[in-house]
Write a protein that holds these residues in place. Structure first.
Motif, PDB file in Angstrom:
ATOM      1  N   ILE A   4     -21.687   2.351 -31.946  1.00  0.00           N
ATOM      2  CA  ILE A   4     -21.103   2.445 -33.281  1.00  0.00           C
ATOM      3  C   ILE A   4     -21.698   3.647 -34.004  1.00  0.00           C
ATOM      4  CG2 ILE A   4     -20.818   1.297 -35.502  1.00  0.00           C
ATOM      5  CD1 ILE A   4     -21.259  -1.373 -34.002  1.00  0.00           C
ATOM      6  N   LEU A   5     -20.835   4.508 -34.509  1.00  0.00           N
ATOM      7  CA  LEU A   5     -21.261   5.626 -35.343  1.00  0.00           C
ATOM      8  C   LEU A   5     -20.612   5.467 -36.707  1.00  0.00           C
ATOM      9  CD1 LEU A   5     -22.603   8.639 -35.336  1.00  0.00           C
ATOM     10  CD2 LEU A   5     -20.193   9.335 -35.361  1.00  0.00           C
ATOM     11  N   THR A   6     -21.393   5.634 -37.763  1.00  0.00           N
ATOM     12  CA  THR A   6     -20.828   5.613 -39.112  1.00  0.00           C
ATOM     13  C   THR A   6     -20.944   7.008 -39.723  1.00  0.00           C
ATOM     14  OG1 THR A   6     -22.863   5.033 -40.331  1.00  0.00           O
ATOM     15  CG2 THR A   6     -21.574   3.223 -39.374  1.00  0.00           C
ATOM     16  N   ILE A   7     -19.945   7.374 -40.524  1.00  0.00           N
ATOM     17  CA  ILE A   7     -19.926   8.675 -41.194  1.00  0.00           C
ATOM     18  C   ILE A   7     -19.885   8.446 -42.696  1.00  0.00           C
ATOM     19  CG2 ILE A   7     -18.643  10.820 -41.520  1.00  0.00           C
ATOM     20  CD1 ILE A   7     -17.576  10.534 -38.716  1.00  0.00           C
ATOM     21  N   THR A   8     -20.838   9.060 -43.403  1.00  0.00           N
ATOM     22  CA  THR A   8     -20.944   8.912 -44.858  1.00  0.00           C
ATOM     23  C   THR A   8     -21.094  10.287 -45.485  1.00  0.00           C
ATOM     24  OG1 THR A   8     -22.182   6.851 -44.436  1.00  0.00           O
ATOM     25  CG2 THR A   8     -22.126   7.649 -46.707  1.00  0.00           C
ATOM     26  N   PRO A   9     -20.000  10.904 -45.935  1.00  0.00           N
ATOM     27  CA  PRO A   9     -20.103  12.252 -46.513  1.00  0.00           C
ATOM     28  C   PRO A   9     -20.809  12.298 -47.865  1.00  0.00           C
ATOM     29  CG  PRO A   9     -17.844  11.738 -45.820  1.00  0.00           C
ATOM     30  CD  PRO A   9     -18.607  10.453 -45.823  1.00  0.00           C
ATOM     31  N   ASN A  10     -20.887  11.148 -48.556  1.00  0.00           N
ATOM     32  CA  ASN A  10     -21.426  11.136 -49.916  1.00  0.00           C
ATOM     33  C   ASN A  10     -22.489  10.039 -50.048  1.00  0.00           C
ATOM     34  OD1 ASN A  10     -21.596  12.057 -52.537  1.00  0.00           O
ATOM     35  ND2 ASN A  10     -19.861  10.853 -53.291  1.00  0.00           N
ATOM     36  N   PRO A  11     -23.601  10.157 -49.309  1.00  0.00           N
ATOM     37  CA  PRO A  11     -24.623   9.106 -49.324  1.00  0.00           C
ATOM     38  C   PRO A  11     -25.445   9.143 -50.611  1.00  0.00           C
ATOM     39  CG  PRO A  11     -25.422  10.942 -48.046  1.00  0.00           C
ATOM     40  CD  PRO A  11     -24.007  11.294 -48.455  1.00  0.00           C
ATOM     41  N   ALA A  12     -26.307   8.153 -50.771  1.00  0.00           N
ATOM     42  CA  ALA A  12     -27.117   8.069 -51.990  1.00  0.00           C
ATOM     43  C   ALA A  12     -28.390   7.283 -51.710  1.00  0.00           C
ATOM     44  CB  ALA A  12     -26.337   7.393 -53.109  1.00  0.00           C
ATOM     45  N   VAL A  13     -29.342   7.450 -52.567  1.00  0.00           N
ATOM     46  CA  VAL A  13     -30.463   6.509 -52.675  1.00  0.00           C
ATOM     47  C   VAL A  13     -30.153   5.627 -53.874  1.00  0.00           C
ATOM     48  CG1 VAL A  13     -32.911   6.234 -53.200  1.00  0.00           C
ATOM     49  CG2 VAL A  13     -32.172   8.007 -51.599  1.00  0.00           C
ATOM     50  N   ASP A  14     -30.048   4.318 -53.642  1.00  0.00           N
ATOM     51  CA  ASP A  14     -29.719   3.376 -54.700  1.00  0.00           C
ATOM     52  C   ASP A  14     -30.997   2.819 -55.318  1.00  0.00           C
ATOM     53  OD1 ASP A  14     -27.037   3.719 -54.240  1.00  0.00           O
ATOM     54  OD2 ASP A  14     -26.852   1.986 -52.923  1.00  0.00           O
ATOM     55  N   VAL A  15     -31.133   2.994 -56.622  1.00  0.00           N
ATOM     56  CA  VAL A  15     -32.302   2.515 -57.360  1.00  0.00           C
ATOM     57  C   VAL A  15     -31.868   1.333 -58.215  1.00  0.00           C
ATOM     58  CG1 VAL A  15     -34.135   3.126 -58.986  1.00  0.00           C
ATOM     59  CG2 VAL A  15     -33.191   4.873 -57.434  1.00  0.00           C
ATOM     60  N   SER A  16     -32.595   0.218 -58.123  1.00  0.00           N
ATOM     61  CA  SER A  16     -32.224  -0.959 -58.901  1.00  0.00           C
ATOM     62  C   SER A  16     -33.438  -1.549 -59.614  1.00  0.00           C
ATOM     63  CB  SER A  16     -31.580  -2.026 -57.996  1.00  0.00           C
ATOM     64  OG  SER A  16     -32.469  -2.421 -56.969  1.00  0.00           O
ATOM     65  N   THR A  17     -33.184  -2.153 -60.775  1.00  0.00           N
ATOM     66  CA  THR A  17     -34.206  -2.819 -61.557  1.00  0.00           C
ATOM     67  C   THR A  17     -33.537  -3.869 -62.433  1.00  0.00           C
ATOM     68  OG1 THR A  17     -36.141  -2.460 -63.003  1.00  0.00           O
ATOM     69  CG2 THR A  17     -34.128  -1.239 -63.535  1.00  0.00           C
ATOM     70  N   SER A  18     -34.337  -4.577 -63.230  1.00  0.00           N
ATOM     71  CA  SER A  18     -33.823  -5.558 -64.183  1.00  0.00           C
ATOM     72  C   SER A  18     -34.477  -5.320 -65.536  1.00  0.00           C
ATOM     73  CB  SER A  18     -34.144  -6.990 -63.718  1.00  0.00           C
ATOM     74  OG  SER A  18     -33.525  -7.277 -62.484  1.00  0.00           O
ATOM     75  N   ALA A 123     -17.975  19.143 -36.526  1.00  0.00           N
ATOM     76  CA  ALA A 123     -18.427  19.744 -35.274  1.00  0.00           C
ATOM     77  C   ALA A 123     -19.445  18.845 -34.573  1.00  0.00           C
ATOM     78  CB  ALA A 123     -19.030  21.126 -35.546  1.00  0.00           C
ATOM     79  N   MET A 124     -20.357  18.246 -35.339  1.00  0.00           N
ATOM     80  CA  MET A 124     -21.339  17.333 -34.746  1.00  0.00           C
ATOM     81  C   MET A 124     -20.655  16.118 -34.147  1.00  0.00           C
ATOM     82  SD  MET A 124     -24.373  17.544 -37.622  1.00  0.00           S
ATOM     83  CE  MET A 124     -25.453  16.377 -36.768  1.00  0.00           C
ATOM     84  N   LEU A 125     -19.665  15.586 -34.850  1.00  0.00           N
ATOM     85  CA  LEU A 125     -18.918  14.445 -34.320  1.00  0.00           C
ATOM     86  C   LEU A 125     -18.223  14.821 -33.021  1.00  0.00           C
ATOM     87  CD1 LEU A 125     -17.605  11.610 -34.572  1.00  0.00           C
ATOM     88  CD2 LEU A 125     -15.797  12.699 -35.923  1.00  0.00           C
ATOM     89  N   SER A 126     -17.544  15.947 -33.009  1.00  0.00           N
ATOM     90  CA  SER A 126     -16.770  16.363 -31.843  1.00  0.00           C
ATOM     91  C   SER A 126     -17.654  16.597 -30.629  1.00  0.00           C
ATOM     92  CB  SER A 126     -16.002  17.647 -32.178  1.00  0.00           C
ATOM     93  OG  SER A 126     -15.164  18.026 -31.122  1.00  0.00           O
ATOM     94  N   ALA A 127     -18.907  17.006 -30.850  1.00  0.00           N
ATOM     95  CA  ALA A 127     -19.799  17.365 -29.744  1.00  0.00           C
ATOM     96  C   ALA A 127     -20.587  16.188 -29.176  1.00  0.00           C
ATOM     97  CB  ALA A 127     -20.769  18.450 -30.216  1.00  0.00           C
ATOM     98  N   LEU A 128     -20.443  15.003 -29.747  1.00  0.00           N
ATOM     99  CA  LEU A 128     -21.266  13.877 -29.313  1.00  0.00           C
ATOM    100  C   LEU A 128     -21.018  13.534 -27.852  1.00  0.00           C
ATOM    101  CD1 LEU A 128     -21.070  11.452 -32.383  1.00  0.00           C
ATOM    102  CD2 LEU A 128     -23.024  12.830 -31.634  1.00  0.00           C
ATOM    103  N   GLN A 129     -22.120  13.345 -27.132  1.00  0.00           N
ATOM    104  CA  GLN A 129     -22.064  12.916 -25.742  1.00  0.00           C
ATOM    105  C   GLN A 129     -23.177  11.902 -25.490  1.00  0.00           C
ATOM    106  OE1 GLN A 129     -19.872  13.536 -23.554  1.00  0.00           O
ATOM    107  NE2 GLN A 129     -18.788  15.382 -24.267  1.00  0.00           N
ATOM    108  N   PRO A 130     -22.873  10.717 -25.006  1.00  0.00           N
ATOM    109  CA  PRO A 130     -21.524  10.164 -24.867  1.00  0.00           C
ATOM    110  C   PRO A 130     -20.935   9.855 -26.234  1.00  0.00           C
ATOM    111  CG  PRO A 130     -23.144   8.477 -24.435  1.00  0.00           C
ATOM    112  CD  PRO A 130     -23.913   9.754 -24.625  1.00  0.00           C
ATOM    113  N   PHE A 131     -19.632   9.729 -26.295  1.00  0.00           N
ATOM    114  CA  PHE A 131     -18.973   9.473 -27.565  1.00  0.00           C
ATOM    115  C   PHE A 131     -18.997   7.981 -27.858  1.00  0.00           C
ATOM    116  CE2 PHE A 131     -15.576   9.527 -30.737  1.00  0.00           C
ATOM    117  CZ  PHE A 131     -15.844  10.731 -31.393  1.00  0.00           C
ATOM    118  N   PRO A 132     -19.246   7.582 -29.132  1.00  0.00           N
ATOM    119  CA  PRO A 132     -19.283   6.152 -29.466  1.00  0.00           C
ATOM    120  C   PRO A 132     -17.918   5.499 -29.292  1.00  0.00           C
ATOM    121  CG  PRO A 132     -19.333   7.488 -31.453  1.00  0.00           C
ATOM    122  CD  PRO A 132     -19.494   8.438 -30.309  1.00  0.00           C
TER     123      PRO A 132
END
Length: 313
Positions: A4-18, A123-132
């Motif tokens: 399984i490969l996941t792709i996240t073009p817009n990742p984040a660090v999520d900060v939470s508090t109360s 390009a990184m996705l296309s070059a993966l070996q073996p492919f997921p």
């Protein structure tokens, strides 16, 4: 490379508090703080890992926040495949008001990606070996990334004989589905974007999902409908689940948890019924935790026993 490969073009660090109460002007002193990796595909990979599987997360990193994001994923045992960008990885903020129990979500824009940066991802996705075997494209697109980015991902995945699973919104959703995917996971707002109309009840939404499947644009539709429950629609049947009776504590990660459990089940070769049951339980389990904690395996196991499924042909 994991299955399984996941792709996240817009990742984040999520900060939470109360805080006790949210009021203007005054200094609001948080009770505790938590930092978690965030972004659709990253959360899916985290859920897969929690359930005992392995998923590789492909995402951009920029600045000190990008370094922190990678460190947080390392701590959870999620393998990262990253590419550098000029901008700083974003942070999101989640605050729970203790006096009312209400959650507040502050989502910041991600850094724009230059053409050479988002092209590097493809390009990184296309070059993966073996492919997921499964590629999960999930989350919003940052500025600079074209609407057909996920459609480009879908083309690569099809060329490599793998299965594309999609969870996004807006024109990025429409363009990728037009290209064709294995499974798409819309909520009601996103389904409305896909079909261009409003429906009045679960049956009408399911019919819209059937039409999408019959068009050949998706082999399956996993439709989450909030208070109407959820449905998994394929070419030959519809699996339905009513919403579970829980008292929500948080408001983050239900959709990502649902999809993470579903993908993990599919990659494990489990039956559709089992995969769907686990997904519904995982989505509900995420809401039992405050902040950005996502679902817990023990809660999924317990809630899965309460999921009632029905089938229509």
């Amino acid at each position: 490379m994991t299955e399984i490969l996941t792709i996240t073009p817009n990742p984040a660090v999520d900060v939470s508090t109360s805080v006790d109460r949210i009021v203007p002007v005054a200094k609001l002193r948080g009770v505790g703080q938590r930092r978690d990796p965030g972004g659709g595909g990253i959360n899916v990979a985290r859920v897969v890992k929690r359930l005992g599987g392995n998923a590789t997360a492909l995402y951009p990193v920029g600045g000190l926040t990008g370094d922190l994001l990678r460190q947080l994923l390392d701590r959870e045992g999620v393998e990262s495949l990253t590419f550098p960008i000029a901008g700083e990885t974003r942070q999101d903020f989640f605050v729970r008001e203790i006096s009312t129990g209400q959650p507040y979500r502050f989502i910041l824009p991600g850094p724009p990606l230059a053409e050479n940066e988002w092209q590097k991802c493809l390009a990184m996705l296309s070059a993966l070996q073996p492919f997921p075997s499964f590629v999960v494209a999930s989350g919003s697109l940052p500025a600079g990334v074209p609407d057909d980015f996920y459609a480009g991902v879908a083309r690569i995945v099809k060329q490599r004989g793998a299965k594309m699973i999609l969870d996004t919104s807006g024109q990025a959703l429409v363009a990728a589905v037009a290209e064709g995917v294995e499974l798409v996971k819309p909520n009601l707002r996103e389904m409305r974007e896909l079909v261009g109309r409003e429906s009045s009840d679960a049956a009408e939404w399911e019919a819209a999902a059937r039409t999408l499947v019959r068009s050949g644009k998706a082999a399956a539709v996993a439709l989450t409908m909030g208070h109407l429950g959820a449905a998994l629609v394929t070419s030959d049947r519809v699996l339905r689940a009513k919403p579970l009776a829980i008292a929500p504590v948080g408001a983050v990660g239900a959709g990502d948890s649902f999809l993470g459990a579903l993908v993990y089940g599919l990659a494990s070769g489990a039956s559709l019924e089992h995969c769907f049951r686990q997904a519904v339980a995982a989505g509900a389990a995420a809401l039992l935790n405050p902040g950005t904690e996502l679902c817990r395996p023990d809660d999924i196991k317990r809630l899965a026993e309460q999921v009632v499924l029905s089938t229509a042909i």
